[in-house]
Design a protein around this motif. Structure first.
Motif, PDB file in Angstrom:
ATOM      1  N   THR A  74     -15.250  20.067  -6.733  1.00  0.00           N
ATOM      2  CA  THR A  74     -14.411  21.230  -6.388  1.00  0.00           C
ATOM      3  C   THR A  74     -13.526  20.916  -5.184  1.00  0.00           C
ATOM      4  OG1 THR A  74     -16.274  22.049  -5.086  1.00  0.00           O
ATOM      5  CG2 THR A  74     -16.019  22.940  -7.302  1.00  0.00           C
ATOM      6  N   LYS A  75     -13.913  19.897  -4.386  1.00  0.00           N
ATOM      7  CA  LYS A  75     -13.111  19.536  -3.222  1.00  0.00           C
ATOM      8  C   LYS A  75     -12.632  18.094  -3.347  1.00  0.00           C
ATOM      9  CE  LYS A  75     -16.671  20.242  -0.605  1.00  0.00           C
ATOM     10  NZ  LYS A  75     -17.596  20.333   0.529  1.00  0.00           N
ATOM     11  N   ALA A  76     -11.514  17.787  -2.684  1.00  0.00           N
ATOM     12  CA  ALA A  76     -10.982  16.424  -2.708  1.00  0.00           C
ATOM     13  C   ALA A  76     -11.274  15.690  -1.408  1.00  0.00           C
ATOM     14  CB  ALA A  76      -9.477  16.448  -2.953  1.00  0.00           C
TER      15      ALA A  76
ATOM     16  N   ASP B  21     -20.999  15.866  -6.054  1.00  0.00           N
ATOM     17  CA  ASP B  21     -21.979  15.407  -7.036  1.00  0.00           C
ATOM     18  C   ASP B  21     -21.464  15.570  -8.469  1.00  0.00           C
ATOM     19  OD1 ASP B  21     -21.987  18.141  -6.999  1.00  0.00           O
ATOM     20  OD2 ASP B  21     -24.167  18.329  -7.244  1.00  0.00           O
ATOM     21  N   ASP B  22     -20.180  15.275  -8.636  1.00  0.00           N
ATOM     22  CA  ASP B  22     -19.575  15.367  -9.975  1.00  0.00           C
ATOM     23  C   ASP B  22     -20.344  14.548 -11.005  1.00  0.00           C
ATOM     24  OD1 ASP B  22     -18.413  13.321  -8.167  1.00  0.00           O
ATOM     25  OD2 ASP B  22     -17.457  12.589  -9.996  1.00  0.00           O
ATOM     26  N   PHE B  23     -20.843  13.402 -10.597  1.00  0.00           N
ATOM     27  CA  PHE B  23     -21.527  12.533 -11.562  1.00  0.00           C
ATOM     28  C   PHE B  23     -22.861  13.147 -11.988  1.00  0.00           C
ATOM     29  CE2 PHE B  23     -19.995   8.217 -12.701  1.00  0.00           C
ATOM     30  CZ  PHE B  23     -20.755   8.065 -13.839  1.00  0.00           C
ATOM     31  N   ALA B  24     -23.616  13.651 -11.013  1.00  0.00           N
ATOM     32  CA  ALA B  24     -24.908  14.278 -11.336  1.00  0.00           C
ATOM     33  C   ALA B  24     -24.688  15.478 -12.260  1.00  0.00           C
ATOM     34  CB  ALA B  24     -25.608  14.723 -10.045  1.00  0.00           C
ATOM     35  N   ARG B  25     -23.688  16.281 -11.952  1.00  0.00           N
ATOM     36  CA  ARG B  25     -23.424  17.458 -12.784  1.00  0.00           C
ATOM     37  C   ARG B  25     -22.913  17.059 -14.165  1.00  0.00           C
ATOM     38  NH1 ARG B  25     -19.520  20.242 -11.122  1.00  0.00           N
ATOM     39  NH2 ARG B  25     -18.838  19.057  -9.313  1.00  0.00           N
ATOM     40  N   SER B  26     -22.154  15.978 -14.235  1.00  0.00           N
ATOM     41  CA  SER B  26     -21.669  15.505 -15.538  1.00  0.00           C
ATOM     42  C   SER B  26     -22.828  14.987 -16.389  1.00  0.00           C
ATOM     43  CB  SER B  26     -20.632  14.388 -15.345  1.00  0.00           C
ATOM     44  OG  SER B  26     -19.528  14.864 -14.597  1.00  0.00           O
ATOM     45  N   LEU B  27     -23.767  14.302 -15.738  1.00  0.00           N
ATOM     46  CA  LEU B  27     -24.941  13.826 -16.478  1.00  0.00           C
ATOM     47  C   LEU B  27     -25.755  15.013 -16.996  1.00  0.00           C
ATOM     48  CD1 LEU B  27     -26.112  10.837 -14.246  1.00  0.00           C
ATOM     49  CD2 LEU B  27     -25.232  10.693 -16.590  1.00  0.00           C
ATOM     50  N   ALA B  28     -25.835  16.067 -16.192  1.00  0.00           N
ATOM     51  CA  ALA B  28     -26.614  17.239 -16.592  1.00  0.00           C
ATOM     52  C   ALA B  28     -25.939  17.986 -17.740  1.00  0.00           C
ATOM     53  CB  ALA B  28     -26.805  18.170 -15.381  1.00  0.00           C
TER      54      ALA B  28
ATOM     55  N   VAL C 221       0.839  -1.207   0.000  1.00  0.00           N
ATOM     56  CA  VAL C 221       0.000   0.000   0.000  1.00  0.00           C
ATOM     57  C   VAL C 221       0.872   1.254   0.000  1.00  0.00           C
ATOM     58  CG1 VAL C 221      -1.716   1.331   1.307  1.00  0.00           C
ATOM     59  CG2 VAL C 221      -1.874  -1.173   1.212  1.00  0.00           C
ATOM     60  N   ILE C 222       0.667   2.131  -0.966  1.00  0.00           N
ATOM     61  CA  ILE C 222       1.422   3.385  -1.041  1.00  0.00           C
ATOM     62  C   ILE C 222       0.448   4.535  -0.791  1.00  0.00           C
ATOM     63  CG2 ILE C 222       2.692   4.905  -2.612  1.00  0.00           C
ATOM     64  CD1 ILE C 222       3.613   2.069  -3.874  1.00  0.00           C
ATOM     65  N   LEU C 223       0.722   5.314   0.238  1.00  0.00           N
ATOM     66  CA  LEU C 223      -0.193   6.395   0.616  1.00  0.00           C
ATOM     67  C   LEU C 223       0.117   7.662  -0.180  1.00  0.00           C
ATOM     68  CD1 LEU C 223      -0.110   5.729   4.466  1.00  0.00           C
ATOM     69  CD2 LEU C 223      -1.784   4.950   2.779  1.00  0.00           C
ATOM     70  N   TYR C 224      -0.887   8.505  -0.351  1.00  0.00           N
ATOM     71  CA  TYR C 224      -0.682   9.774  -1.054  1.00  0.00           C
ATOM     72  C   TYR C 224      -1.588  10.823  -0.432  1.00  0.00           C
ATOM     73  CZ  TYR C 224      -5.147   9.577  -3.532  1.00  0.00           C
ATOM     74  OH  TYR C 224      -6.488   9.568  -3.823  1.00  0.00           O
ATOM     75  N   ASP C 225      -1.368  12.075  -0.803  1.00  0.00           N
ATOM     76  CA  ASP C 225      -2.201  13.162  -0.297  1.00  0.00           C
ATOM     77  C   ASP C 225      -3.243  13.479  -1.351  1.00  0.00           C
ATOM     78  OD1 ASP C 225      -3.367  15.397   0.727  1.00  0.00           O
ATOM     79  OD2 ASP C 225      -1.649  16.715   0.355  1.00  0.00           O
ATOM     80  N   ARG C 226      -4.512  13.174  -1.055  1.00  0.00           N
ATOM     81  CA  ARG C 226      -5.527  13.300  -2.100  1.00  0.00           C
ATOM     82  C   ARG C 226      -5.807  14.752  -2.484  1.00  0.00           C
ATOM     83  NH1 ARG C 226      -9.880   9.746  -1.475  1.00  0.00           N
ATOM     84  NH2 ARG C 226     -11.022  11.098  -2.885  1.00  0.00           N
ATOM     85  N   ALA C 227      -5.440  15.684  -1.608  1.00  0.00           N
ATOM     86  CA  ALA C 227      -5.682  17.090  -1.942  1.00  0.00           C
ATOM     87  C   ALA C 227      -4.628  17.620  -2.922  1.00  0.00           C
ATOM     88  CB  ALA C 227      -5.700  17.937  -0.670  1.00  0.00           C
ATOM     89  N   SER C 228      -3.399  17.123  -2.842  1.00  0.00           N
ATOM     90  CA  SER C 228      -2.328  17.722  -3.658  1.00  0.00           C
ATOM     91  C   SER C 228      -1.718  16.771  -4.684  1.00  0.00           C
ATOM     92  CB  SER C 228      -1.217  18.237  -2.732  1.00  0.00           C
ATOM     93  OG  SER C 228      -0.601  17.144  -2.071  1.00  0.00           O
ATOM     94  N   GLU C 229      -2.003  15.459  -4.576  1.00  0.00           N
ATOM     95  CA  GLU C 229      -1.377  14.509  -5.502  1.00  0.00           C
ATOM     96  C   GLU C 229      -2.428  13.801  -6.359  1.00  0.00           C
ATOM     97  OE1 GLU C 229       2.602  12.743  -3.781  1.00  0.00           O
ATOM     98  OE2 GLU C 229       1.024  12.474  -2.292  1.00  0.00           O
ATOM     99  N   ASP C 230      -1.961  13.180  -7.435  1.00  0.00           N
ATOM    100  CA  ASP C 230      -2.846  12.512  -8.402  1.00  0.00           C
ATOM    101  C   ASP C 230      -2.589  11.008  -8.305  1.00  0.00           C
ATOM    102  OD1 ASP C 230      -3.946  11.288 -10.612  1.00  0.00           O
ATOM    103  OD2 ASP C 230      -3.284  12.822 -12.047  1.00  0.00           O
ATOM    104  N   ARG C 231      -3.551  10.283  -7.738  1.00  0.00           N
ATOM    105  CA  ARG C 231      -3.301   8.860  -7.472  1.00  0.00           C
ATOM    106  C   ARG C 231      -3.128   8.065  -8.757  1.00  0.00           C
ATOM    107  NH1 ARG C 231      -9.127   6.512  -5.174  1.00  0.00           N
ATOM    108  NH2 ARG C 231     -10.344   6.963  -7.046  1.00  0.00           N
ATOM    109  N   GLU C 232      -3.832   8.486  -9.804  1.00  0.00           N
ATOM    110  CA  GLU C 232      -3.726   7.744 -11.055  1.00  0.00           C
ATOM    111  C   GLU C 232      -2.317   7.887 -11.649  1.00  0.00           C
ATOM    112  OE1 GLU C 232      -7.062   8.120 -13.716  1.00  0.00           O
ATOM    113  OE2 GLU C 232      -5.826   7.532 -15.444  1.00  0.00           O
TER     114      GLU C 232
END
Lengths: 229, 229
Positions: free
Chosen positions: A122-124, A107-114, A13-24
């Motif tokens: 907007t937040k991580a 609600d990124d998914f709801a907004r993407s569907l719309a 398991v490698i940990l990361y900071d979800r606010a500042s790093e890109d896990r992908e």
């Protein structure tokens, strides 16, 4: 709990900071370095199909019980589980509506569907539903969802905690916040249910006892008129 | 939790001191006063038969899965659930051993089976398994158990708490102490299990979140060699 259980399965398991790093990006770079396959957690046909087996089981159970299912409510993060289930229902129970449930503020998914485009949160961080905070839908999951998802709703952290309390007290089930989002939508009447037959996915229970107890201790009870039994 | 839930079903709950008062005498006197039927919580053929439906379901599931069941472990207080299940298994799965599980220090049933007479517990309180502290077997349940029960074991409070933690973390189930006694017997190897197929009754989950969390927080993990998965 998730980290400990993942390590127990033998993972590094490698940990990361979800606010500042890109896990992908981190995962792809590790994959390159170690000549390992990168497997996306939701935007992957195999992952979607695998998660969709929950929908196959649901459709089988519903058919065995002779029930016509009006809708299924599914917690939604990147959309793998939701679109997998939607594909299963499309084939086996085409009259069933697919309702995705996200935490309020994520609600990124709801907004993407719309909008028809891939929108980002907007937040991580900032919801108790840590399993439902993918930054945006996947390309594949959004394309599938645009065809198959019939409704998208959100629930607050307080509503999720109430649903966890209800699951603990009435269903005798341990459910983590993200896993309780769809139950919260049902119990807080986010979609019209009276007279309809609705299935709810409870999709995870990786939570430590202390966090679990403190969330439940602070949760409001479900109003009697919304309780299922 | 039990009191609140019982009241919610419309019951008039009358509290008593289990160390100094006799609940059966109190109930019989109320029954006389109100011209109401007295229904014994375990020493009653109807109650035993009703609890035995858990055994009917178990036998059906086992048959449907094509499994031969070597033993079933059942938490035991007055013996209604255990003897009801034993009756069901005698008819539907006669090769299955019936193992009753009591809290250490409250093994009135095991001692009664050994002596052939109705033995009483020396204490009225003192185990976390509040559901397993009937003072003695019933006449009917002891007579049935003498014919049908194959083994009787005990588990400590610490072993019960460990089993509750295991149920929470691994099975994602809420189980109260008394309901976890049979699971504790399995996980702590009270009967020989390797190579055998064993069923375990989890028989109750009326516990508040604070008590639940504090029991689990203080519980030792199940040693890896005894874990089920």
């Amino acid at each position: 709990m998730k980290i400990a259980r993942t390590r127990r399965f033998g993972a590094d398991v490698i940990l990361y900071d979800r606010a500042s790093e890109d896990r992908e990006a981190i995962a792809r770079s590790i994959g390159k370095e170690r000549r390992a396959a990168f497997i996306h957690p939701f935007d992957d046909a195999g992952v979607i199909a695998g998660q969709g087996t929950a929908g196959l089981e649901l459709a089988e159970d519903v058919a065995a019980a002779g029930i016509a299912l009006d809708a299924v409510l599914v917690p939604c993060s990147g959309g793998g589980l939701a679109t997998g289930i939607a594909l299963a229902m499309q084939r086996l129970s085409p009259g069933t509506g697919i309702v995705i449930v996200e935490p309020a503020g994520f609600d990124d998914f709801a907004r993407s569907l719309a909008s028809g485009h891939c929108e980002r949160n907007t937040k991580a961080t900032g919801s108790i539903a840590d399993a439902l905070m993918a930054a945006s839908p996947g390309e594949l999951t959004l394309a599938l969802a645009r065809r198959l998802v019939t409704d998208a709703v959100t629930v607050t952290d307080a509503e999720i905690a109430s649903a966890m309390r209800y699951a603990f007290e009435e269903l005798k089930l341990v459910v983590e916040p993200g896993g309780a989002a769809a139950l919260a939508a049902l119990l807080h009447a986010r979609i019209p249910c009276p007279g309809r037959t609705v299935a709810v996915l409870l999709s995870g229970a990786n939570i430590d006892a202390t966090t679990f107890a403190s969330l439940i201790a602070g949760a409001a009870p479900i109003p009697a008129e919304h309780a299922l039994m």
